[in-house]
Motif scaffolding. Sequence first.
Motif, PDB file in Angstrom:
ATOM      1  N   MET A  51       0.836  -1.299   0.037  1.00  0.00           N
ATOM      2  CA  MET A  51       0.180   0.132  -0.110  1.00  0.00           C
ATOM      3  C   MET A  51       0.829   1.232   0.022  1.00  0.00           C
ATOM      4  N   CYS A  52       0.484   2.286  -0.785  1.00  0.00           N
ATOM      5  CA  CYS A  52       1.070   3.568  -0.631  1.00  0.00           C
ATOM      6  C   CYS A  52      -0.066   4.931  -0.722  1.00  0.00           C
ATOM      7  N   ILE A  53       0.540   5.881  -0.584  1.00  0.00           N
ATOM      8  CA  ILE A  53      -0.519   6.963  -0.696  1.00  0.00           C
ATOM      9  C   ILE A  53       0.072   8.285  -1.026  1.00  0.00           C
ATOM     10  N   VAL A  54      -0.864   9.297  -1.522  1.00  0.00           N
ATOM     11  CA  VAL A  54      -0.125  10.355  -2.220  1.00  0.00           C
ATOM     12  C   VAL A  54      -1.381  11.493  -1.869  1.00  0.00           C
ATOM     13  N   PHE A  55      -0.834  12.643  -1.316  1.00  0.00           N
ATOM     14  CA  PHE A  55      -1.846  13.838  -1.665  1.00  0.00           C
ATOM     15  C   PHE A  55      -1.071  14.996  -2.168  1.00  0.00           C
ATOM     16  N   ILE A  56      -1.955  15.597  -2.976  1.00  0.00           N
ATOM     17  CA  ILE A  56      -1.625  16.647  -3.690  1.00  0.00           C
ATOM     18  C   ILE A  56      -2.399  18.107  -3.364  1.00  0.00           C
ATOM     19  N   TYR A  57      -1.467  19.181  -3.454  1.00  0.00           N
ATOM     20  CA  TYR A  57      -2.285  20.476  -3.355  1.00  0.00           C
ATOM     21  C   TYR A  57      -1.849  21.278  -4.586  1.00  0.00           C
ATOM     22  N   ASN A  58      -2.792  21.532  -5.200  1.00  0.00           N
ATOM     23  CA  ASN A  58      -2.627  22.455  -6.571  1.00  0.00           C
ATOM     24  C   ASN A  58      -2.801  23.783  -6.029  1.00  0.00           C
ATOM     25  N   GLY A  59      -1.954  24.642  -6.019  1.00  0.00           N
ATOM     26  CA  GLY A  59      -2.139  26.003  -5.328  1.00  0.00           C
ATOM     27  C   GLY A  59      -2.113  27.014  -6.616  1.00  0.00           C
ATOM     28  N   VAL A  60      -2.259  26.763  -7.776  1.00  0.00           N
ATOM     29  CA  VAL A  60      -1.896  27.627  -9.035  1.00  0.00           C
ATOM     30  C   VAL A  60      -3.013  28.582  -8.912  1.00  0.00           C
TER      31      VAL A  60
ATOM     32  N   LEU B 100       3.934   5.664  -8.718  1.00  0.00           N
ATOM     33  CA  LEU B 100       3.158   4.062  -9.017  1.00  0.00           C
ATOM     34  C   LEU B 100       2.440   3.848  -7.831  1.00  0.00           C
ATOM     35  N   LEU B 101       1.287   3.366  -7.791  1.00  0.00           N
ATOM     36  CA  LEU B 101       0.421   3.006  -6.756  1.00  0.00           C
ATOM     37  C   LEU B 101       0.128   1.587  -7.254  1.00  0.00           C
ATOM     38  N   ASN B 102       0.359   0.635  -6.499  1.00  0.00           N
ATOM     39  CA  ASN B 102      -0.094  -0.877  -6.899  1.00  0.00           C
ATOM     40  C   ASN B 102      -1.567  -1.049  -6.582  1.00  0.00           C
ATOM     41  N   LEU B 103      -2.340  -1.748  -7.241  1.00  0.00           N
ATOM     42  CA  LEU B 103      -3.661  -2.183  -7.088  1.00  0.00           C
ATOM     43  C   LEU B 103      -3.664  -3.503  -6.609  1.00  0.00           C
TER      44      LEU B 103
ATOM     45  N   LEU C 241      -6.187  16.684  -3.968  1.00  0.00           N
ATOM     46  CA  LEU C 241      -6.322  15.375  -4.508  1.00  0.00           C
ATOM     47  C   LEU C 241      -5.908  14.574  -3.526  1.00  0.00           C
ATOM     48  N   GLY C 242      -6.060  13.246  -3.648  1.00  0.00           N
ATOM     49  CA  GLY C 242      -5.393  12.094  -2.994  1.00  0.00           C
ATOM     50  C   GLY C 242      -5.676  10.735  -3.714  1.00  0.00           C
ATOM     51  N   PHE C 243      -4.754   9.840  -3.598  1.00  0.00           N
ATOM     52  CA  PHE C 243      -4.653   8.663  -4.450  1.00  0.00           C
ATOM     53  C   PHE C 243      -4.006   7.562  -3.444  1.00  0.00           C
ATOM     54  N   SER C 244      -4.569   6.278  -3.496  1.00  0.00           N
ATOM     55  CA  SER C 244      -3.789   5.359  -2.703  1.00  0.00           C
ATOM     56  C   SER C 244      -4.267   3.881  -3.596  1.00  0.00           C
ATOM     57  N   ASN C 245      -4.151   2.798  -2.865  1.00  0.00           N
ATOM     58  CA  ASN C 245      -4.279   1.622  -3.826  1.00  0.00           C
ATOM     59  C   ASN C 245      -5.805   1.266  -3.992  1.00  0.00           C
ATOM     60  N   SER C 246      -6.285   2.146  -4.957  1.00  0.00           N
ATOM     61  CA  SER C 246      -7.600   1.719  -5.212  1.00  0.00           C
ATOM     62  C   SER C 246      -7.781   2.844  -6.538  1.00  0.00           C
TER      63      SER C 246
END
Length: 274
Positions: free
Chosen positions: A1-10, A73-76, A150-155
Amino acid sequence: MCIVFIYNGVNDVESEYSLILISNRDEHFNRPAQCMSPWIDDCTVYGGKDLEPGCEGGTWLAVAPIRKKLGLLLNLPGVKKENAKSRGRIVSDYVRSEMGMTDYVECIHDYSMQCNEFVFLSVEIGNLTPKIKTYSNATDEVNQWTDTYLGFSNSLPNRPLKKVEAGKKYLKDICSRLNKTKDKSQLIDELIYLLKNNERHLPDNQLESRQPNLYKELSSIFVHIPKGKYGTRAHTIMLLSKSGHIDLIEISMRSPIDDENPYWERSEFQIDLL
């Protein structure tokens, strides 16, 4: 499992950052890996490397400032394919290429279909507005994302886990308060605290159905499963200011990893986009 969060402040006129990206890498503690550094075979790329035999020097996250792109890369979890190709190669080849994400995905389509399922995240930072895209070989779809948080993980990207939704809220609170470069030190501290958050976000029916034996342990942003010698072993933070300056930070467990008393080492890189 891994996870990532992003703030797009433009589009946030109050913010001095155009992009903030934070990520956890979850992996078996005995899997050999190289910490983030400029790559020997291409010093314009910053990232870790998977040293597991057969993984072809792939990576889970890398940044190529000279090409103004990041790949992750995030594995499923799912059925394992027989003689599956290395997923980590997808990121390492992407950041060394001159292609944009959509063209690159078309180029590697046949290869990606021979890999176990994944979500590939690309951030292109060559323009004033970062282009954030995902591709999954499970659906064979490319999607572009313009949300501020934004946020993404193993889904699948459009089916976020509960911990992803919670982490986006935490990130919004942090970035709404600490959006000036003069507050960078406190910003980094609070982002690390978010990445080390071990609160469980349940119930999560999707996670329970896919990981019935470990869904409780996997329901937190920071994962620690001592009996499996598995968990979060690296944090990555990338801050991109609107002036074009990148702060790139990795905090990772030093190998060999003692999961009862790990030693976390920190690497930092300062980069100005040309």
